[in-house]
Write a protein that holds these residues in place. Structure first.
Motif, PDB file in Angstrom:
ATOM      1  N   PHE A 173     -83.895  44.263  31.107  1.00  0.00           N
ATOM      2  CA  PHE A 173     -82.750  44.244  30.182  1.00  0.00           C
ATOM      3  C   PHE A 173     -82.278  42.811  29.946  1.00  0.00           C
ATOM      4  N   TYR A 223     -69.991  36.215  29.605  1.00  0.00           N
ATOM      5  CA  TYR A 223     -70.137  35.763  30.999  1.00  0.00           C
ATOM      6  C   TYR A 223     -69.016  34.792  31.363  1.00  0.00           C
ATOM      7  N   THR A 281     -78.609  37.392  35.461  1.00  0.00           N
ATOM      8  CA  THR A 281     -77.897  36.427  34.616  1.00  0.00           C
ATOM      9  C   THR A 281     -76.458  36.190  35.108  1.00  0.00           C
ATOM     10  N   ASP A 332     -81.280  51.150  44.380  1.00  0.00           N
ATOM     11  CA  ASP A 332     -80.232  51.919  43.724  1.00  0.00           C
ATOM     12  C   ASP A 332     -78.877  51.483  44.294  1.00  0.00           C
ATOM     13  N   VAL A 333     -77.931  51.143  43.425  1.00  0.00           N
ATOM     14  CA  VAL A 333     -76.613  50.699  43.889  1.00  0.00           C
ATOM     15  C   VAL A 333     -76.041  51.683  44.898  1.00  0.00           C
ATOM     16  N   ASP A 383     -71.802  46.053  35.938  1.00  0.00           N
ATOM     17  CA  ASP A 383     -72.265  46.099  34.535  1.00  0.00           C
ATOM     18  C   ASP A 383     -73.280  47.241  34.422  1.00  0.00           C
ATOM     19  N   TYR A 424     -75.699  46.237  39.362  1.00  0.00           N
ATOM     20  CA  TYR A 424     -76.464  46.473  38.129  1.00  0.00           C
ATOM     21  C   TYR A 424     -76.757  45.101  37.489  1.00  0.00           C
ATOM     22  N   GLU A 442     -80.048  45.587  41.836  1.00  0.00           N
ATOM     23  CA  GLU A 442     -80.669  46.037  40.579  1.00  0.00           C
ATOM     24  C   GLU A 442     -81.850  46.952  40.927  1.00  0.00           C
ATOM     25  N   ILE A 443     -82.005  48.040  40.154  1.00  0.00           N
ATOM     26  CA  ILE A 443     -83.021  49.044  40.481  1.00  0.00           C
ATOM     27  C   ILE A 443     -84.396  48.720  39.890  1.00  0.00           C
TER      28      ILE A 443
END
Ligand SMILES: C[S@@+](CC[C@H](N)C(=O)[O-])C[C@H]1O[C@@H](n2cnc3c(N)ncnc32)[C@H](O)[C@@H]1O
Length: 400
Positions: A230, A242, A266, A309-310, A325, A261, A282-283
């Motif tokens: 992404f 940001y 970034t 997974d969070v 996010d 996430y 992040e997954i």
């Protein structure tokens, strides 16, 4: 009767004109508030109808001539004056947060996009019967296009080249243009005509030309963009967003941050300059690989990336502040409970869906005060909008 005269009362949350006729609600794409039109009923359900404009009878002063004439593309607001589209988005989020989150007067401002055309760094083109276009609102009916006004000029040049190629065995082409350009093809085609225009080409998941990743510059940073990971679609607005996240975190130095996430890292890398330590979850494996490369590329040492997974990885983590996010689906109940357990002083919630934001804020409000929301017009002419929300822990909920 399948033709009716309607007067538009307002826009619904998807940017369609909303009116009442024959005892039902009718939604008419491209009809603006106070306009009147002769409309053909194309869908007649028990509680609502959908219509198509046959002829405008009364035209709004806010109507503009859209740059493209494709019907039912993603730009639902393309006939509305740009400043009115911003007003629509601000009112929409304000209304949703009030109705579903019991929140009033929290939406402060909407930041416009510097470029209102040519702003997208990624487009997904559908190919059917060798023709290029977009699928009509989620169904497999192709709207053939020659160019797309919200895509970059380079993407439009690639569309022109693609139109001269044999696309009979191609289903989809994704173009990512960050200065360096990546083309991702699902299907088979001769890529020779594309090679001079791009940095890398993937075909059916395999790299067939150029570099594995492309690079984008954002503020003082450089980031790798990979095939599947992404990246915010409007690079200039992403930088503004940001910076707002940073402002909301009120950098007073020496604090630890959790970035949930995190995509290709970034936000984490952006924050690493101002905070003692950053932990990111992040997954998507490919995004995390990119995040590690980004860390190296920018010579950063105080960021830790966790791939997973969070809801599973968040346990036992501690942080002074948290940034989330999530995808459109928002946070899970477990995810919210885990955040409440960590009990950060500040929580910054970046959201691309005000409905799930409102739902989640309602739960977070037990322990947090929703201070303010800033909107970013990441997607001009569409009904979408990005929200950044600052939450501060309530005083009686201080850490022991
Ligand atoms: C809106 S993007 C945010 C990316 C990043 N913050 C940025 O600005 O580029 C949401 C990210 O959440 C990731 N994701 C989705 N579900 C997840 C989960 N259960 N656990 C961890 N990450 C997840 C997606 O892969 C995606 O990269």
């Amino acid at each position: 009767m399948n033709e009716v005269l309607v007067k538009c009362e307002k826009l619904d949350h998807f940017g369609r004109g909303l009116s009442h006729v024959l005892g039902k609600i009718i939604f008419v794409p491209n009809l603006l508030p106070n306009e009147e039109a002769l409309v053909k009923i194309v869908l007649n359900k028990k509680k609502y109808m959908v219509g198509e404009i046959i002829k405008l009878v009364k035209i709004s002063d806010d109507r503009i001539r859209p740059k493209c004439s494709y019907e039912s593309c993603g730009c639902a607001l393309k006939s509305l004056n740009y400043s009115k589209t911003l007003e629509f988005k601000k009112n929409k989020v304000t209304e949703i947060l009030k109705r579903y989150g019991n929140l009033e007067n929290v939406v402060k401002e909407i930041i416009p996009s510097d470029n209102i055309y040519g702003y997208r760094n990624k487009i997904t083109l559908k190919i059917k019967g060798g023709k290029i276009g977009y699928f009509k609102n989620g169904i497999n009916e192709l709207i053939e296009i020659n160019r797309c006004e919200i895509a970059s000029e380079k993407s439009n040049e690639i569309i022109r080249v693609l139109k001269r190629c044999d696309l009979s065995k191609v289903r989809e082409v994704i173009i990512k243009d960050f200065g360096e350009v990546m083309v991702i093809i699902k299907g088979d085609m001769d890529i020779n005509a594309l090679k001079p225009l791009v940095t890398s080409i993937y075909m059916n998941g395999k790299l067939v030309c150029g570099n594995e990743n492309i690079i984008v510059e954002l503020g003082d940073f450089k980031f790798y963009v990979s095939k599947d990971s992404f990246f915010q679609v409007n690079t200039k607005v992403a930088l503004k967003l940001y910076n707002r996240v940073l402002k909301y975190l009120d950098n007073s130095g020496g604090k630890s941050i959790l970035d949930l996430y995190s995509g290709t890292g970034t936000i984490s890398l952006f924050l690493s300059k101002y905070f003692k330590e950053v932990t990111a979850i992040e997954i998507n494996e490919e995004a995390v690989k990119c995040a590690f490369l980004n860390k190296e590329l920018n010579n950063i040492s105080n960021v830790r990336f966790i791939c997973g997974d969070v809801s599973k990885e968040i346990h036992n983590l501690k942080a002074d502040n948290i940034v989330v996010d999530p995808p459109r689906s928002g946070l899970s109940i477990d995810g919210i409970n885990d955040i409440l357990k960590i009990n950060p002083e500040r929580l910054v919630y970046v959201s691309c869906d005000p409905m799930t934001l409102a739902r989640d804020l309602k739960k977070l409000e037990e322990n947090y005060e929703v201070k303010e929301v800033t909107l970013f017009d990441m997607f001009p002419w569409t009904y979408h909008v990005e929200s950044v929300c600052l939450l501060i822990r309530k005083k009686d909920n201080k850490k022991e």
